[in-house]
Design a protein around this motif. Structure first.
Motif, short mmCIF file in Angstrom:
data_model
loop_
_atom_site.label_atom_id
_atom_site.label_comp_id
_atom_site.label_asym_id
_atom_site.label_seq_id
_atom_site.Cartn_x
_atom_site.Cartn_y
_atom_site.Cartn_z
N ILE A 67 0.83 -1.21 0.00
CA ILE A 67 0.00 0.00 0.00
C ILE A 67 0.86 1.25 0.00
N GLY A 68 1.89 1.29 0.86
CA GLY A 68 2.72 2.49 0.98
C GLY A 68 3.48 2.80 -0.28
N THR A 69 4.06 1.78 -0.91
CA THR A 69 4.82 1.99 -2.13
C THR A 69 3.91 2.48 -3.26
N ALA A 70 2.73 1.90 -3.35
CA ALA A 70 1.80 2.30 -4.41
C ALA A 70 1.21 3.68 -4.15
N ALA A 71 1.00 4.01 -2.88
CA ALA A 71 0.27 5.25 -2.57
C ALA A 71 1.11 6.50 -2.78
N LEU A 72 2.41 6.47 -2.47
CA LEU A 72 3.22 7.69 -2.50
C LEU A 72 3.18 8.39 -3.86
N PRO A 73 3.43 7.71 -4.99
CA PRO A 73 3.38 8.42 -6.27
C PRO A 73 2.02 9.06 -6.55
N TYR A 74 0.93 8.37 -6.20
CA TYR A 74 -0.40 8.91 -6.47
C TYR A 74 -0.73 10.06 -5.51
N PHE A 75 -0.32 9.94 -4.24
CA PHE A 75 -0.49 11.07 -3.32
C PHE A 75 0.26 12.29 -3.84
N ALA A 76 1.50 12.08 -4.32
CA ALA A 76 2.30 13.19 -4.82
C ALA A 76 1.62 13.87 -6.01
N ARG A 77 1.02 13.09 -6.89
CA ARG A 77 0.35 13.68 -8.04
C ARG A 77 -0.90 14.44 -7.62
N MET A 78 -1.66 13.91 -6.66
CA MET A 78 -2.86 14.61 -6.19
C MET A 78 -2.49 15.90 -5.46
N VAL A 79 -1.39 15.88 -4.70
CA VAL A 79 -0.94 17.11 -4.04
C VAL A 79 -0.53 18.14 -5.08
N ALA A 80 0.19 17.70 -6.12
CA ALA A 80 0.60 18.62 -7.18
C ALA A 80 -0.61 19.25 -7.86
N GLU A 81 -1.72 18.51 -7.93
CA GLU A 81 -2.95 19.01 -8.55
C GLU A 81 -3.87 19.70 -7.54
N LYS A 82 -3.46 19.72 -6.25
CA LYS A 82 -4.25 20.32 -5.16
C LYS A 82 -5.65 19.71 -5.07
N ASP A 83 -5.69 18.40 -5.24
CA ASP A 83 -6.97 17.67 -5.20
C ASP A 83 -7.21 17.17 -3.78
N TRP A 84 -7.53 18.09 -2.87
CA TRP A 84 -7.60 17.77 -1.44
C TRP A 84 -8.76 16.84 -1.12
N LYS A 85 -9.88 17.03 -1.79
CA LYS A 85 -11.04 16.17 -1.52
C LYS A 85 -10.74 14.73 -1.87
N ASN A 86 -10.07 14.54 -2.97
CA ASN A 86 -9.71 13.18 -3.39
C ASN A 86 -8.69 12.57 -2.43
N ILE A 87 -7.77 13.39 -1.93
CA ILE A 87 -6.78 12.90 -0.97
C ILE A 87 -7.47 12.39 0.29
N ARG A 88 -8.40 13.19 0.81
CA ARG A 88 -9.13 12.77 2.03
C ARG A 88 -9.89 11.48 1.79
#
Length: 443
Positions: free
Chosen positions: A287-308
């Motif tokens: 989970i951790g390995t897979a999540a970091l790249p996608y979290f980083a992309r969502m942060v770059a897009e400021k997609d806070w609702k999707n992150i939560r």
């Protein structure tokens, strides 16, 4: 927007499944190694010395390479997306060069100051046992650079959505160790395990480095140019490495305290955590390995609702699965140790010592796994100062609980202390991750 939520979740789940599958294969190799080591060395002085010696270089690897990977991947992903291969190569070159410089310096320091710090870690060792630990430590120093490079390269592959190879290559370490134990263990003793360990790390670095080169990246170090992107990496790396040093020192504290107890306590603590570590490594790696790249992309897009939405979704899964798993291991700990370890030099007396240690270690499972996922989110948010303060709190709490629980429970008190530490750590990380997201939303 709901479709996007499910798309991201599905991508993370798919990547986690790939990583999980190959991690299981690596874990099978790891289990085979532990069974071989247990049968050959039991909980004797040789394996105690090896584990203490291995502790120091692996601590440095986790601090340096782990901190670099978590610090540079969000920037690497952003630069690769915006500037392509050339921009990402500059970031990677700076990270590799910095790692090699610091890794070499720390390797020299590790060797020079061994007579000062090793006796403190081995306070309960006899002079002969201490000498053995010192010789093994000297031999294991090269794994700092080997495993460090592997970790950095694995992070790059994961950032490029190539998860499988980085997940399967760690199996080379256990296989090499098994090969040397079975072939030359009778003549070389514990040094067969030492040689196999070094060879395994070397093979992993060779193959994963080759995979990076095939993707047209260079691993050659160059003079570092402190451009804005590299400054961002350094700004995240410094608090991350401070937190890693503090957090990693909890394991040193645990094994150092165990070394002051009865002979074989370090090995017993290690065996007691093997099954638990395997379960947690599988979950956190997947989970951790897979999540970091996608979290980083969502942060770059400021997609806070999707992150939560994503983080809450995975935390629910972790606790629904993790709590029953922890309780099952706790309830059947004696049978698990008996079936897996009790053979050869590992006796029924060893099982009686290791079983309660494993039972108390099991209680940390949902909190540790959930905490790692939140850590990945915090790294993607480039808020690694939170991890530094959290690690400092963990160290203080760990020492306090160790002293308290060892007094009443002996060796297994160290395991119970660890579980309490990760409960407190999880609550801390969730609270401050939510605060950081709120701050980012207001900006």
């Amino acid at each position: 927007m709901e479709i996007r939520y499910h798309t991201v979740r599905n991508k993370i789940m798919s990547a986690a499944a790939i990583v999980g599958f190959f991690t299981i294969l690596s874990q099978i190799g790891g289990f085979a190694k532990e069974l071989t080591v247990a049968a050959w060395f039991g909980t004797g002085d040789a394996i105690d010395a090896f584990l203490i010696a291995l502790l120091v270089p692996t601590f440095i690897v986790n601090v340096l390479a782990g901190s670099l990977s978590a610090s540079f991947l969000p920037t690497f992903i952003r630069v690769y997306k915006n500037l392509g291969l050339a921009g990402a190569q500059k970031v990677l070159t700076g990270v590799i060069t910095g790692f090699l410089v610091f890794g070499l310096i720390l390797s020299v320091i590790l060797i020079v100051f061994t007579p000062l710090y090793l006796p403190a870690l081995c306070s309960g060792f006899s002079p002969e046992k201490l000498k053995l630990a010192k010789m093994i430590l000297y031999a294991l120093v090269p794994i700092i650079l080997l495993k460090g490079l592997s970790t950095i390269c694995a992070g790059v592959l994961n950032a490029l959505d190539n998860f499988a190879l980085a997940a399967i290559l760690p199996i080379l370490g256990p296989l090499a160790a098994i090969l040397f134990i079975l072939t030359v263990g009778a003549s070389l003793g514990i040094y067969a395990l030492v040689i196999g360990t070094i060879l395994g790390f070397g093979l992993e670095a060779f193959f994963i480095g080759g995979a990076i080169i095939k993707r047209k990246f260079s691993l050659r170090p160059h003079m570092i140019q402190f451009d804005p992107d590299l400054r961002v990496v350094i700004g995240q790396f410094l608090p991350m490495i401070a937190g890693s040093i503090i957090m990693g020192s909890t394991e040193i504290v645990d094994k150092g305290m165990a070394a002051a107890l009865a002979p074989g306590s370090v090995a017993a603590l290690n065996y007691g955590n093997k099954i638990i570590a395997a379960v947690m490594t599988l979950a956190t790696t997947a989970i951790g390995t897979a999540a970091l790249p996608y979290f980083a992309r969502m942060v770059a897009e400021k997609d806070w609702k999707n992150i939560r939405s994503t983080i809450n979704f995975y935390l629910r899964i972790i606790f629904v699965i993790g709590i029953p798993a922890a309780l099952l291991i706790y309830a059947f700990s004696d049978s698990i140790v008996n079936i897996i370890f009790q053979r050869g030099s590992f006796t029924t007396e060893d099982t009686a010592i290791v079983s309660p240690v494993q039972a108390y270690f099991a209680l940390q499972i949902p909190f540790y796994v959930g905490g790692i996922v939140v850590v990945r989110l915090i790294s993607a948010l480039r808020a690694n100062h939170i991890l530094m303060w959290g690690a400092a709190i963990n160290l203080v709490v760990n020492i306090g609980f160790n002293i308290l629980f060892i007094h009443y429970l002996g060796l297994k008190g160290i395991a119970l202390s660890t579980s309490f530490v990760y409960l407190i750590s999880f609550l801390f990380l969730v609270y401050f991750a939510n605060r950081q997201i709120l701050q980012e939303e207001r900006m």
